[in-house]
Design an enzyme around this catalytic site. Sequence first.
Site, short mmCIF file in Angstrom:
data_model
loop_
_atom_site.label_atom_id
_atom_site.label_comp_id
_atom_site.label_asym_id
_atom_site.label_seq_id
_atom_site.Cartn_x
_atom_site.Cartn_y
_atom_site.Cartn_z
N HIS A 1 7.37 3.70 -1.81
CA HIS A 1 6.54 2.60 -1.32
C HIS A 1 7.44 1.36 -1.24
O HIS A 1 8.37 1.21 -2.02
CB HIS A 1 5.43 2.39 -2.34
CG HIS A 1 4.35 1.44 -1.94
ND1 HIS A 1 4.49 0.08 -2.03
CD2 HIS A 1 3.11 1.66 -1.44
CE1 HIS A 1 3.37 -0.50 -1.62
NE2 HIS A 1 2.52 0.43 -1.25
N CYS B 1 2.89 1.40 3.96
CA CYS B 1 3.96 0.71 3.23
C CYS B 1 5.14 1.63 2.93
O CYS B 1 5.79 1.49 1.88
CB CYS B 1 3.46 0.08 1.93
SG CYS B 1 2.22 -1.19 2.19
N GLN C 1 0.28 6.50 -7.97
CA GLN C 1 -0.51 7.59 -7.39
C GLN C 1 -0.66 8.79 -8.32
O GLN C 1 -1.18 9.83 -7.91
CB GLN C 1 0.13 8.06 -6.06
CG GLN C 1 0.17 6.99 -4.98
CD GLN C 1 -1.22 6.62 -4.45
OE1 GLN C 1 -2.19 7.36 -4.62
NE2 GLN C 1 -1.32 5.46 -3.82
N ASP D 1 7.15 5.34 -10.90
CA ASP D 1 6.06 4.64 -10.23
C ASP D 1 4.84 5.56 -10.28
O ASP D 1 4.75 6.55 -9.55
CB ASP D 1 6.47 4.32 -8.79
CG ASP D 1 5.34 3.68 -7.98
OD1 ASP D 1 4.20 3.64 -8.47
OD2 ASP D 1 5.62 3.25 -6.85
N LYS E 1 -6.29 1.45 -8.71
CA LYS E 1 -6.23 2.80 -8.17
C LYS E 1 -6.73 3.82 -9.19
O LYS E 1 -6.82 5.01 -8.91
CB LYS E 1 -4.80 3.15 -7.78
CG LYS E 1 -4.29 2.33 -6.58
CD LYS E 1 -2.93 2.82 -6.16
CE LYS E 1 -2.15 1.79 -5.39
NZ LYS E 1 -2.45 1.77 -3.97
C1 PLP Z 1 3.36 4.81 -4.77
C2 PLP Z 1 2.92 3.38 -4.78
N1 PLP Z 1 3.68 2.46 -5.35
C3 PLP Z 1 3.31 1.16 -5.41
C4 PLP Z 1 2.13 0.73 -4.86
C5 PLP Z 1 1.77 -0.72 -4.94
O1 PLP Z 1 0.64 -0.93 -5.70
P1 PLP Z 1 -0.02 -2.38 -5.82
O2 PLP Z 1 -0.18 -2.87 -4.43
O3 PLP Z 1 -1.32 -2.14 -6.50
O4 PLP Z 1 0.90 -3.23 -6.62
C6 PLP Z 1 1.30 1.66 -4.24
C7 PLP Z 1 0.04 1.22 -3.60
O5 PLP Z 1 -0.30 1.62 -2.51
C8 PLP Z 1 1.70 3.02 -4.20
O6 PLP Z 1 0.93 3.93 -3.61
#
Ligand code: PLP
Lengths: 411, 139
Positions: A128, A369, A208, A205, A231
Site C-alpha cells: 500500500h 493505493c 488487512q 503491516d 478496518k
Molecule cells: C495493506 C494496507 N496498509 C495500509 C493501509 C492504510 O490504512 P489507513 O488509511 O487506515 O492508515 C491500508 C488501508 O487501505 C491497507 O490496506
Amino acid sequence: MSNLEQKPFNVREIREEFPALRQQVYGKNLIYFDNGATSQKPKLVLDAINLFYSKENANIHRGVHYLSQRATTDYEAARQRIQRYLGARKSEEIIFTKGTTDSINLVAFSFGSTLSAGDEILISAMEHHSNIVPWQMLCERQGCVLKVVPINQRGELIMDEFDQLLSKKTKLVSITHISNTLGTINPVKEIIQKAHAVGAKVLIDGAQSIQHMHINVKELDCDFYVFSSHKVFGPTGIGVLYGKEDILYRMPPYQGGGDMIARVTFERTTYNELPFKFEAGTPHIAGGICLGKAFEFLETIDMEAAERHERELAKYAEDMLDTFEGLQIIGEAKNKTSVVSFSVKGIHPFDIGTLLDKQGIAVRTGHHCTQPLMDFYGIPGTVRASFAFYNTKQEIDTFVEAVERSLSMLK
Amino acid sequence: MNLIEKQEEIIQEFEVFDDWMEKYEYIIDLGKDLPKITETNKTEDRLIEGCQSRVWLDSNFRDGKMHFTADSDAIITKGIIGLLIRVLDGEEPKSIATADLFFISKIGLQEHLSPTRANGLLGMVKRLKLEAIKHISAS
Ligand SMILES: Cc1ncc(COP(=O)(O)O)c(C=O)c1O
C-alpha cells in the site's frame, strides 16, 4: 478477562449486531463488499461511543476527578485488552496511533532516525502507498536505500528474490501481511525468521490481517505490527503500533507535546516512559476505548470458523466470476484471503463500480493505493469485492447477477 | 436554443426514466455513440487526469463560438461528456464561462461532477471554462 463468551459461528446472528448492514440504498438492500476499505461497526462499539460521550467524557492521565479517572481506567483497560488479544508481553508495547499510516510513519521517523546512509529497507511490490512513501521519505532524509521484493503473475512474493535481496545491509523489512488489492497472504513467519537471521527488524503491516485471522505477535516474533481500528470493526481515527519493548525503548520520540514528557524545562526535557513517550497530546480517547470494545466483540467470534467462511465466500464468488468472458481475476495466490479483485477486457472498472453501486452493491474500484502493483499488471485499476465474516452467499449470488447485468450493459 | 433551454430539454428527457439502471443505460448509449478522439490526439496537453478515469479534451474557437470534442476511457464518463457537449458546444465563450450546469444535479448525476469523484469531469468543465475566459479576454 473476556466478558462475553465465544459463540458458535452463525452469520445470521452476527449480522444482527451490525445495524449498518440493514439499510437500503437506491431502494435496494445494501450489500457491503468494501470491507477492505473499512468495516462496519457492531452495536457493542456503537453503544460504547454513545456512552462515552454521554457519561464518561473527560481528559485522561491528568485529572484528579471522577470522570477523568474513569476515562483513564477504561482507556488503559482497552490497551490491556489489545495487548492480550495480540499476545504481546506488556501493555507498554501497545502504542495508540491514528492508524496504520500513522504507525508506519512513526516507525519510519523514529526507528528510521537511527539508520545511516547505505542502510537498506526492504518492502514488496504489493505494498500500500502507506508502506512505500514513508520509506521513500526516510531514504531522502538519511540516504537509506529502498529495495523491493518482486511478485509473480499470481501475485505471490518471489521468495528466491527475497533471499537474494536480504543482506547484512538490510536494517528493516516492512511488508504487508495481506495484500489489500490481491488478497495474497504473505509467508510472514518465514520472512521474519530470515530477516532476523541477518539482524534486520521486521514491521508487519497488519491493516488487512487483523480482521481475518487471529494474530499472535509473540508467535510471529515480528518487531512491529501495525493496524487501523476502522478496518477491524472499531472507530476511525485510531490505530495501533505494537513494538517489542526493547526496540521501542531505544527509539527516540516521534512528536513532542503534552503527555509524552516526564519533565520540561527550557533547557532540557526528559521523556515519559513507554507507551506514553510516543503518545503526544490528548489522544482519541473514545476511539481507544471503543477499539477495546471492538476486540471484546472479536473475542466472541470463532475466528477460525469466520476465516473458513470468508474463504468459502471468496472461492464461491471467484468460481462464478471466472465464467464471464474477458473477466480476469487479479491475484491468484495459493494462500489468499477474502478479497476478489478483477478486471474485464475493454471495460473500465469505474463503469462497473458505478453500475454496481446503483444496484445497491458497495465495492471499490481503482488502484486501491497500490499504483506500482497496477503498473505491474498493466491495468488502470480493478473492481475489488472484499468480504467480512458478516457477508453471505446470497449476497454473492446477487452480486454476481449484478456484475453480469453491468457487463451486458457495458459491452 | 440557448444554454438554459438545452438543459431543460435534457431534464425533460430524463423524466421518462424511473429507474437508475435505465438512466445509466441511456448514458452508456450516449457514450458509445460519441465520436472518439483518435489515439494520436490523446496527447498529454489534452489529458485531464482523474484518479480513476481519464478525460481528453480538444477545444477550439471558430466564428466567435467554442467547439469541443472530448473522450474518456470510462464509458459512463463519456456519456456524461456527451450531455455536456450538447449543452456547451457552439456557445459563445461568455456563456460558457458563466454557465451554471444545473441539469447535472436535476438528473441526479451530481456525484460525477463532485471534486471527490476524481473522474476528470470536473477538471474538464474547469478547463473548458478557462479556455472560454481566455477567448473573452483575447477579444
Ligand atoms: C495493506 C494496507 N496498509 C495500509 C493501509 C492504510 O490504512 P489507513 O488509511 O487506515 O492508515 C491500508 C488501508 O487501505 C491497507 O490496506
